[in-house]
Motif scaffolding. Structure first.
Motif, PDB file in Angstrom:
ATOM      1  N   ARG A  80       0.739  -0.677   0.086  1.00 17.75           N
ATOM      2  CA  ARG A  80      -0.013  -0.125   0.095  1.00 17.75           C
ATOM      3  C   ARG A  80       1.293   0.847   0.086  1.00 17.75           C
ATOM      4  O   ARG A  80       1.588   1.278   0.910  1.00 17.75           O
ATOM      5  N   ASP A  81       0.968   2.149  -1.256  1.00 19.67           N
ATOM      6  CA  ASP A  81       1.690   3.236  -1.164  1.00 19.67           C
ATOM      7  C   ASP A  81       0.515   4.605  -0.893  1.00 19.67           C
ATOM      8  O   ASP A  81      -0.602   4.614  -1.364  1.00 19.67           O
ATOM      9  N   SER A  82       1.086   5.732  -0.500  1.00 19.55           N
ATOM     10  CA  SER A  82       0.215   6.244   0.239  1.00 19.55           C
ATOM     11  C   SER A  82      -0.082   7.384  -1.290  1.00 19.55           C
ATOM     12  O   SER A  82       1.072   7.687  -2.121  1.00 19.55           O
ATOM     13  N   CYS A  83      -0.934   8.252  -1.609  1.00 20.42           N
ATOM     14  CA  CYS A  83      -0.991   9.139  -2.201  1.00 20.42           C
ATOM     15  C   CYS A  83      -0.555  11.200  -1.521  1.00 20.42           C
ATOM     16  O   CYS A  83      -1.587  11.449  -1.408  1.00 20.42           O
ATOM     17  N   ASN A  84       0.847  11.276  -1.452  1.00 20.56           N
ATOM     18  CA  ASN A  84       0.677  12.344  -1.152  1.00 20.56           C
ATOM     19  C   ASN A  84       0.109  13.807  -1.760  1.00 20.56           C
ATOM     20  O   ASN A  84       0.064  14.324  -1.028  1.00 20.56           O
ATOM     21  N   CYS A  85       0.087  13.045  -3.077  1.00 18.78           N
ATOM     22  CA  CYS A  85      -0.360  14.753  -3.812  1.00 18.78           C
ATOM     23  C   CYS A  85      -1.686  14.883  -3.263  1.00 18.78           C
ATOM     24  O   CYS A  85      -2.233  15.967  -3.198  1.00 18.78           O
ATOM     25  N   HIS A  86      -2.227  13.492  -3.650  1.00 18.50           N
ATOM     26  CA  HIS A  86      -3.919  13.610  -2.855  1.00 18.50           C
ATOM     27  C   HIS A  86      -4.443  14.140  -1.463  1.00 18.50           C
ATOM     28  O   HIS A  86      -4.784  15.255  -0.756  1.00 18.50           O
ATOM     29  N   LEU A  87      -3.458  13.977  -0.572  1.00 23.52           N
ATOM     30  CA  LEU A  87      -2.759  13.897   0.805  1.00 23.52           C
ATOM     31  C   LEU A  87      -2.666  16.078   1.400  1.00 23.52           C
ATOM     32  O   LEU A  87      -3.279  16.637   1.496  1.00 23.52           O
ATOM     33  N   PHE A  88      -1.428  16.603   0.189  1.00 18.42           N
ATOM     34  CA  PHE A  88      -0.927  17.771   0.165  1.00 18.42           C
ATOM     35  C   PHE A  88      -2.516  18.523  -0.438  1.00 18.42           C
ATOM     36  O   PHE A  88      -2.443  20.105   0.469  1.00 18.42           O
ATOM     37  N   ALA A  89      -3.149  18.008  -1.884  1.00 19.97           N
ATOM     38  CA  ALA A  89      -4.209  19.310  -1.573  1.00 19.97           C
ATOM     39  C   ALA A  89      -5.096  19.208  -1.013  1.00 19.97           C
ATOM     40  O   ALA A  89      -5.918  20.342  -0.602  1.00 19.97           O
TER      41      ALA A  89
END
Length: 164
Positions: A80-89
């Motif tokens: 499972r890898d996190s979606c940092n772009c979505h988290l930051f947005a």
């Protein structure tokens, strides 16, 4: 403690992926060094279509596996890898929405009422942002598992057709 339907679905898809048996070509054999009381692992590097996959084997399977030969293995469950772009947005959107809510509340209400309403508004905005981030992560994980199953099941049916 409640039941999480998404977690059940994730476990079901992971079990389905682990239950598949795929045939691939062994390109390397290696043993990992034991770490902190763990036994050494016997791993083969398998080429399957356009992917290179590490597969753990038990002792007898490892001894029978030869480089260049085909073996049956179970595909690994993707991490499972996190979606940092979505988290930051969503973090930026939540902070901006919180600032706008506090500004609007403080410009229309008196001191004590404004503080309480601001805390409530910012709390609800943060809960909504957190729920959105978590649902995106969960759906991304389920989508990745489904794509892996589709990839390996498609190859698995072609292997079965080769056997017939």
């Amino acid at each position: 403690m409640g039941n999480n339907i998404c977690k059940f679905q994730e476990n079901r898809l992971a079990d389905l992926l682990c239950s598949l048996k795929i045939k691939g070509e062994v390109i390397e054999k290696k043993m990992t060094e034991p770490l902190g009381g763990q036994p050494e692992k016997k791993i083969v590097i398998v080429k399957f279509k356009d992917r290179i996959i590490e597969a753990g084997l038990n002792n007898s399977q490892f001894e029978r596996a030869e480089i260049g030969k085909q073996i049956w293995f179970s595909p690994p469950v993707p991490e499972r890898d996190s979606c940092n772009c979505h988290l930051f947005a969503w973090l930026i959107a939540g902070v901006l929405a919180g600032l706008l809510a506090v500004w609007a509340i403080t410009s229309h209400f008196q001191e004590r009422t404004a503080v309480f309403l601001s805390f409530a508004a910012v709390g609800w905005i943060s809960v909504i942002a957190w729920a959105r981030i978590c649902s995106h992560e969960q759906s991304k994980c389920l989508r990745d598992l489904e794509m892996e199953i589709d990839f390996f099941e498609g190859a698995n049916t072609s292997c079965r057709e080769d056997l017939q």
